[in-house]
Design a protein around this motif. Sequence first.
Motif, mmCIF file in Angstrom:
data_model
loop_
_atom_site.group_PDB
_atom_site.id
_atom_site.type_symbol
_atom_site.label_atom_id
_atom_site.label_comp_id
_atom_site.label_asym_id
_atom_site.label_seq_id
_atom_site.Cartn_x
_atom_site.Cartn_y
_atom_site.Cartn_z
ATOM 1 N N ILE A 233 2.458 3.740 11.047
ATOM 2 C CA ILE A 233 2.043 3.922 9.649
ATOM 3 C C ILE A 233 0.530 4.142 9.676
ATOM 4 C CG2 ILE A 233 1.931 2.803 7.367
ATOM 5 C CD1 ILE A 233 4.058 0.750 8.509
ATOM 6 N N VAL A 234 0.022 5.108 8.880
ATOM 7 C CA VAL A 234 -1.430 5.278 8.802
ATOM 8 C C VAL A 234 -1.908 5.048 7.379
ATOM 9 C CG1 VAL A 234 -1.928 6.698 10.825
ATOM 10 C CG2 VAL A 234 -1.042 7.793 8.769
ATOM 11 N N GLY A 235 -2.963 4.268 7.261
ATOM 12 C CA GLY A 235 -3.475 3.945 5.937
ATOM 13 C C GLY A 235 -4.941 3.582 5.971
ATOM 14 N N MET A 236 -5.442 3.156 4.821
ATOM 15 C CA MET A 236 -6.875 2.897 4.685
ATOM 16 C C MET A 236 -7.169 1.533 4.057
ATOM 17 S SD MET A 236 -8.049 6.625 3.260
ATOM 18 C CE MET A 236 -7.203 8.126 3.818
ATOM 19 N N SER A 237 -6.200 0.594 4.111
ATOM 20 C CA SER A 237 -6.505 -0.715 3.494
ATOM 21 C C SER A 237 -6.057 -1.874 4.381
ATOM 22 C CB SER A 237 -5.879 -0.803 2.105
ATOM 23 O OG SER A 237 -4.483 -0.610 2.155
ATOM 24 N N ASN B 195 0.836 -1.199 0.000
ATOM 25 C CA ASN B 195 0.000 0.000 0.000
ATOM 26 C C ASN B 195 0.869 1.247 0.000
ATOM 27 O OD1 ASN B 195 0.716 0.819 2.791
ATOM 28 N ND2 ASN B 195 -0.439 -1.000 3.395
ATOM 29 N N GLY B 196 0.230 2.370 -0.253
ATOM 30 C CA GLY B 196 0.828 3.673 -0.022
ATOM 31 C C GLY B 196 0.233 4.186 1.274
ATOM 32 N N ALA B 197 1.023 4.819 2.122
ATOM 33 C CA ALA B 197 0.528 5.184 3.444
ATOM 34 C C ALA B 197 1.281 6.391 3.991
ATOM 35 C CB ALA B 197 0.687 3.997 4.393
ATOM 36 N N GLY B 198 0.780 6.901 5.101
ATOM 37 C CA GLY B 198 1.441 8.004 5.779
ATOM 38 C C GLY B 198 2.381 7.480 6.846
ATOM 39 N N GLY B 199 3.474 8.172 7.076
ATOM 40 C CA GLY B 199 4.466 7.746 8.062
ATOM 41 C C GLY B 199 4.400 8.582 9.331
ATOM 42 N N GLN C 12 -11.137 10.624 4.479
ATOM 43 C CA GLN C 12 -10.339 11.799 4.891
ATOM 44 C C GLN C 12 -9.039 11.300 5.525
ATOM 45 O OE1 GLN C 12 -13.088 10.778 6.431
ATOM 46 N NE2 GLN C 12 -12.500 10.419 8.534
ATOM 47 N N TYR C 13 -7.968 12.067 5.338
ATOM 48 C CA TYR C 13 -6.754 11.790 6.078
ATOM 49 C C TYR C 13 -7.002 12.160 7.541
ATOM 50 C CZ TYR C 13 -4.402 11.477 1.508
ATOM 51 O OH TYR C 13 -4.028 11.118 0.248
ATOM 52 N N GLU C 14 -6.106 11.730 8.418
ATOM 53 C CA GLU C 14 -6.272 11.973 9.843
ATOM 54 C C GLU C 14 -6.076 13.456 10.174
ATOM 55 O OE1 GLU C 14 -4.008 9.775 8.518
ATOM 56 O OE2 GLU C 14 -5.569 8.243 8.637
ATOM 57 N N THR C 15 -6.634 13.844 11.304
ATOM 58 C CA THR C 15 -6.245 15.122 11.902
ATOM 59 C C THR C 15 -4.903 14.890 12.597
ATOM 60 O OG1 THR C 15 -7.272 14.605 14.019
ATOM 61 C CG2 THR C 15 -8.655 15.741 12.370
ATOM 62 N N PRO D 289 0.568 20.707 4.874
ATOM 63 C CA PRO D 289 -0.637 19.887 4.721
ATOM 64 C C PRO D 289 -0.454 18.799 3.670
ATOM 65 C CG PRO D 289 -1.138 22.239 4.417
ATOM 66 C CD PRO D 289 0.342 22.106 4.474
ATOM 67 N N LEU D 290 -1.284 17.740 3.749
ATOM 68 C CA LEU D 290 -1.201 16.633 2.801
ATOM 69 C C LEU D 290 -1.924 16.993 1.504
ATOM 70 C CD1 LEU D 290 -0.551 15.187 5.474
ATOM 71 C CD2 LEU D 290 -1.960 13.293 4.700
ATOM 72 N N SER D 291 -1.343 16.592 0.381
ATOM 73 C CA SER D 291 -2.061 16.754 -0.877
ATOM 74 C C SER D 291 -2.054 15.424 -1.627
ATOM 75 C CB SER D 291 -1.436 17.871 -1.719
ATOM 76 O OG SER D 291 -0.642 17.371 -2.759
ATOM 77 N N GLU E 119 0.647 15.222 -4.194
ATOM 78 C CA GLU E 119 1.984 14.918 -3.669
ATOM 79 C C GLU E 119 2.154 13.428 -3.403
ATOM 80 O OE1 GLU E 119 4.030 17.279 -0.438
ATOM 81 O OE2 GLU E 119 2.182 18.431 -0.699
ATOM 82 N N VAL E 120 1.059 12.840 -2.882
ATOM 83 C CA VAL E 120 1.058 11.420 -2.575
ATOM 84 C C VAL E 120 1.312 10.622 -3.861
ATOM 85 C CG1 VAL E 120 -0.544 9.553 -1.950
ATOM 86 C CG2 VAL E 120 -0.355 11.565 -0.493
ATOM 87 N N ILE E 121 0.619 11.009 -4.931
ATOM 88 C CA ILE E 121 0.773 10.336 -6.226
ATOM 89 C C ILE E 121 2.209 10.519 -6.745
ATOM 90 C CG2 ILE E 121 0.005 10.328 -8.657
ATOM 91 C CD1 ILE E 121 -2.616 9.990 -7.647
ATOM 92 N N ILE F 274 5.889 4.715 2.213
ATOM 93 C CA ILE F 274 5.577 5.978 2.892
ATOM 94 C C ILE F 274 5.567 7.068 1.819
ATOM 95 C CG2 ILE F 274 6.298 7.604 4.690
ATOM 96 C CD1 ILE F 274 5.422 4.773 5.706
ATOM 97 N N THR F 275 4.362 7.492 1.444
ATOM 98 C CA THR F 275 4.281 8.506 0.383
ATOM 99 C C THR F 275 4.236 9.905 0.979
ATOM 100 O OG1 THR F 275 1.898 8.329 0.346
ATOM 101 C CG2 THR F 275 3.081 7.019 -1.257
ATOM 102 N N ASN F 276 3.893 9.980 2.243
ATOM 103 C CA ASN F 276 3.812 11.280 2.912
ATOM 104 C C ASN F 276 4.034 11.076 4.406
ATOM 105 O OD1 ASN F 276 0.894 10.076 2.532
ATOM 106 N ND2 ASN F 276 0.820 11.308 4.375
ATOM 107 N N LEU F 277 4.505 12.110 5.069
ATOM 108 C CA LEU F 277 4.513 12.062 6.531
ATOM 109 C C LEU F 277 3.086 12.367 6.979
ATOM 110 C CD1 LEU F 277 7.919 13.731 7.412
ATOM 111 C CD2 LEU F 277 7.322 11.304 7.297
#
Length: 276
Positions: free
Chosen positions: A211-215, A126-130, A194-197, A247-249, A252-254, A236-239
């Motif tokens: 790691i934060v993700g949705m799958s 997956n792609g996820a936040g770190g 939505q991404y996390e707060t 902020p996350l975009s 940027e993730v792509i 890890i595509t984004n922090l």
Amino acid sequence: MTHEPHPLDFPADPFEVAQNAAADIARLTGVDRHDLAVTLGSGWGRAAELVGETVATIPATEVTGFSKPALEGHVGTLRSVRTPDGRHVLVIGARTHYYEGHGVRRVVHSVRTAAAAGAKTMVLTNGAGGIKGAWSPGQPVLISDHLNLTSDSPLEGATFIDLTDLYSSRLRDVAREVDPSLDEGVYCQFRGPQYETPAEVQMAKTLGGHIVGMSTALEAIAARQAGMEVLGFSLITNLAAGISPTPLSHQEVIEAGQAAESRISQLLADVIGRIR
Ligand code: 8IG
């Protein structure tokens, strides 16, 4: 307690639907059984051609129970790839996310189909936040465990399944034979979309998440239920929100995924080549 299926979910026994899907795959690819399956998340898309020779590519929509891809960057195909040593790998480029709202049976259908097709190993990417501050976008990490924060489960009724060593330490060792520098962390599945707060990211961190993700978490549970050995990778595509000052975009993730794609796809292919 019995489980009421989601109104948009399979009305039929999900394992029977998976059996039918596996029969479709055997018919459409000409490959009766697959040894291993891999789900390609965002950023991992080029691994398929590096694993071996593509025997057949089929649109997921031709296979029982697969819904249309919801997101750009998610290829809606299933591929049968033959490794140089003659093993058959089912490459799943069609993921149904929990946030699509079609119910959890559809979310884990590809995993149950892989098991029905014979796969003994399930590789989930997956792609996820770190959350770890030392990580940077474009870095692949191993999943060592998970926190399922969806409040849902692919298991129905009184189905008690042990999740010890869910993300196989044996397979993580195999991955580190290929790249000893691979770090690992606990994957937190949020419902999304939505991404996390930043506060939710701090909560995940306090709970032991990295790691934060949705799958992945729901899929891994279904894989364990089916008796498969699981290996999990996150790009890890984004922090995660608040870890990075900006902020996350989604763009940027792509882009982070695209920049890392060749390198991590080669890593994944090399790891798959070593799994026995
Ligand atoms: I790519 O920061 C990707 N997927 N929940 N949070 C969650 N999912 C993600 C993230 C993220 N980045």
